[in-house]
Write an enzyme that holds these catalytic residues in place. Structure first.
Site, PDB file in Angstrom:
ATOM      1  N   LYS A  53       0.747  -1.062  -0.010  1.00 22.34           N
ATOM      2  CA  LYS A  53      -0.058  -0.118   0.140  1.00 22.34           C
ATOM      3  C   LYS A  53       0.994   1.225  -0.038  1.00 22.34           C
ATOM      4  O   LYS A  53       0.789   2.333  -0.559  1.00 22.34           O
ATOM      5  CB  LYS A  53      -0.879  -0.037   1.024  1.00 22.34           C
ATOM      6  CG  LYS A  53      -2.091  -0.913   1.094  1.00 22.34           C
ATOM      7  CD  LYS A  53      -2.877  -1.489   2.425  1.00 22.34           C
ATOM      8  CE  LYS A  53      -3.971  -2.471   2.021  1.00 22.34           C
ATOM      9  NZ  LYS A  53      -4.426  -3.143   3.416  1.00 22.34           N
ATOM     10  N   GLN A  97      -5.337  -1.900   9.250  1.00 19.64           N
ATOM     11  CA  GLN A  97      -5.060  -3.281   8.728  1.00 19.64           C
ATOM     12  C   GLN A  97      -5.753  -4.563   9.584  1.00 19.64           C
ATOM     13  O   GLN A  97      -5.485  -4.574  11.005  1.00 19.64           O
ATOM     14  CB  GLN A  97      -3.619  -3.588   8.515  1.00 19.64           C
ATOM     15  CG  GLN A  97      -3.424  -4.684   7.907  1.00 19.64           C
ATOM     16  CD  GLN A  97      -3.764  -4.884   6.333  1.00 19.64           C
ATOM     17  OE1 GLN A  97      -3.759  -3.866   5.644  1.00 19.64           O
ATOM     18  NE2 GLN A  97      -4.279  -5.859   5.744  1.00 19.64           N
ATOM     19  N   ASP A 120     -11.608   1.934   3.330  1.00 20.51           N
ATOM     20  CA  ASP A 120     -12.153   0.529   3.516  1.00 20.51           C
ATOM     21  C   ASP A 120     -13.563   0.232   3.116  1.00 20.51           C
ATOM     22  O   ASP A 120     -14.035  -0.891   2.776  1.00 20.51           O
ATOM     23  CB  ASP A 120     -11.587  -0.139   4.638  1.00 20.51           C
ATOM     24  CG  ASP A 120     -10.266  -0.844   4.754  1.00 20.51           C
ATOM     25  OD1 ASP A 120      -9.744  -1.277   3.576  1.00 20.51           O
ATOM     26  OD2 ASP A 120      -9.633  -0.750   5.816  1.00 20.51           O
TER      27      ASP A 120
HETATM   28  N1  GUN Z   1      -7.222  -7.443   5.711  1.00 19.35           N
HETATM   29  C1  GUN Z   1      -7.406  -8.279   4.712  1.00 19.35           C
HETATM   30  N2  GUN Z   1      -7.688  -7.272   3.766  1.00 19.35           N
HETATM   31  C2  GUN Z   1      -8.040  -6.228   4.387  1.00 19.35           C
HETATM   32  C3  GUN Z   1      -8.485  -4.887   3.826  1.00 19.35           C
HETATM   33  O1  GUN Z   1      -9.002  -4.870   2.320  1.00 19.35           O
HETATM   34  N3  GUN Z   1      -8.436  -3.793   4.487  1.00 19.35           N
HETATM   35  C4  GUN Z   1      -7.884  -3.931   5.773  1.00 19.35           C
HETATM   36  N4  GUN Z   1      -7.936  -2.990   6.533  1.00 19.35           N
HETATM   37  N5  GUN Z   1      -7.624  -4.935   6.318  1.00 19.35           N
HETATM   38  C5  GUN Z   1      -7.722  -6.106   5.646  1.00 19.35           C
END
Ligand code: GUN
Length: 282
Positions: A53, A97, A120
């Protein structure tokens, strides 16, 4: 005949290039999108996702801040950080996350993020907006899947769509987005009877359960579109999806590889949401 490979890496590279141009234009107007990423503990998979990211932000020109907190972080400390970021003017998107360490309350943390910065799209307000079909942000992985399907020129209206998995992050929102595009949608899960039979009905099959190679070649209708959201690390360190790729590609009409399918699309959507958050914040 072998299936067409849906190349998420290539599509996401193009989307990122488009966003890079958009960010350059925003910068001329004095706007620089900013993303804060919170990671708690040292889960190796989460670490890789967060690094990817960060790299994407750098490429596009998004300001990014990483908050790497120790596994022992308390709920109060985490909520205090979220509150600080909610009020930080140069941050337009906040991503925490998941999964969080067991002692932390994920639901409360998600609810504490300002819906306007919830890139998200996990906040109950944004989840509700998606249900109605009137939204600012779409959840990154399901939206990435939709983009890949659209990019391949695949029509969804009237098709039998089967989503395997009912998580809040992927399965449930994925089903809703396919429904918005007029698919006839079935959601399967661990209690589904005759999973193979239901999967074989699918014109579009999305696997998002986190079980290595659960979907075998004989569970796929010839010519179907197979989207594999799984990312499973086997004991020998090999990365595989939820679909038995080698067998499936001989039956499917189109299929996403793992890696290089859905994964890069998730990141591209996150970037898109961050740019959108910065734009609507003005
Ligand atoms: N963990 C696995 N996929 C995601 C996601 O798309 N966003 C977040 N914040 N955590 C994750």
């Amino acid at each position: 005949m072998s299936a067409k490979i849906l190349d998420g890496k290539a599509v996401s590279a193009r989307l990122k290039d488009e966003l890079k141009e958009e960010v350059a234009t925003l910068k001329q107007q004095g706007i620089q999108p900013g993303l804060a990423v919170i990671i708690v503990g040292d889960d190796p998979a989460s670490r890789i996702y967060v690094n990817n990211k960060k790299k994407a932000c750098e490429y596009i020109g998004i300001h990014s801040e990483e908050y790497a907190l120790p596994a022992e972080t308390t709920q109060e400390e985490l909520l205090a950080l979220v509150d600080k970021l909610n009020h930080k003017a140069d941050i337009h998107g906040i991503l925490c996350q998941l999964p969080l360490p067991k002692h932390l309350d994920e639901e409360a943390v998600i609810a504490a993020i300002s819906p306007k910065k919830d890139v998200d799209a996990f906040h109950p307000v944004n989840v509700g907006k998606i249900m109605i079909g009137n939204f600012d942000f779409l959840p990154c992985t399901p939206a990435g899947v939709m983009e890949l399907i659209a990019e391949a020129g695949i029509e969804i209206a009237g098709k039998e769509c089967v989503v395997v998995g009912r998580s809040n992050i992927v399965g449930k929102p994925q089903a809703m987005l396919l429904l918005h595009q007029h698919g006839t949608v079935t959601i399967c899960h661990s209690r589904t009877k005759n999973l193979a039979e239901v999967c074989r009905r699918a014109d579009i099959l999305v696997a998002a359960v986190g079980v290595p190679e659960l979907i075998k070649g004989d569970m796929i209708k010839p010519g179907a579109v197979v989207i594999d959201v799984g990312m499973n690390r086997l004991p020998d360190k090999k990365l595989v999806g939820d679909v038995d790729f080698e067998a499936a590609k001989e039956v499917a009409g189109a299929i996403t590889p793992v890696p290089g399918g859905v994964g890069p699309m998730t990141i591209a959507t996150l970037m898109k949401n961050t740019v959108r958050a910065a734009t609507i914040a003005q």
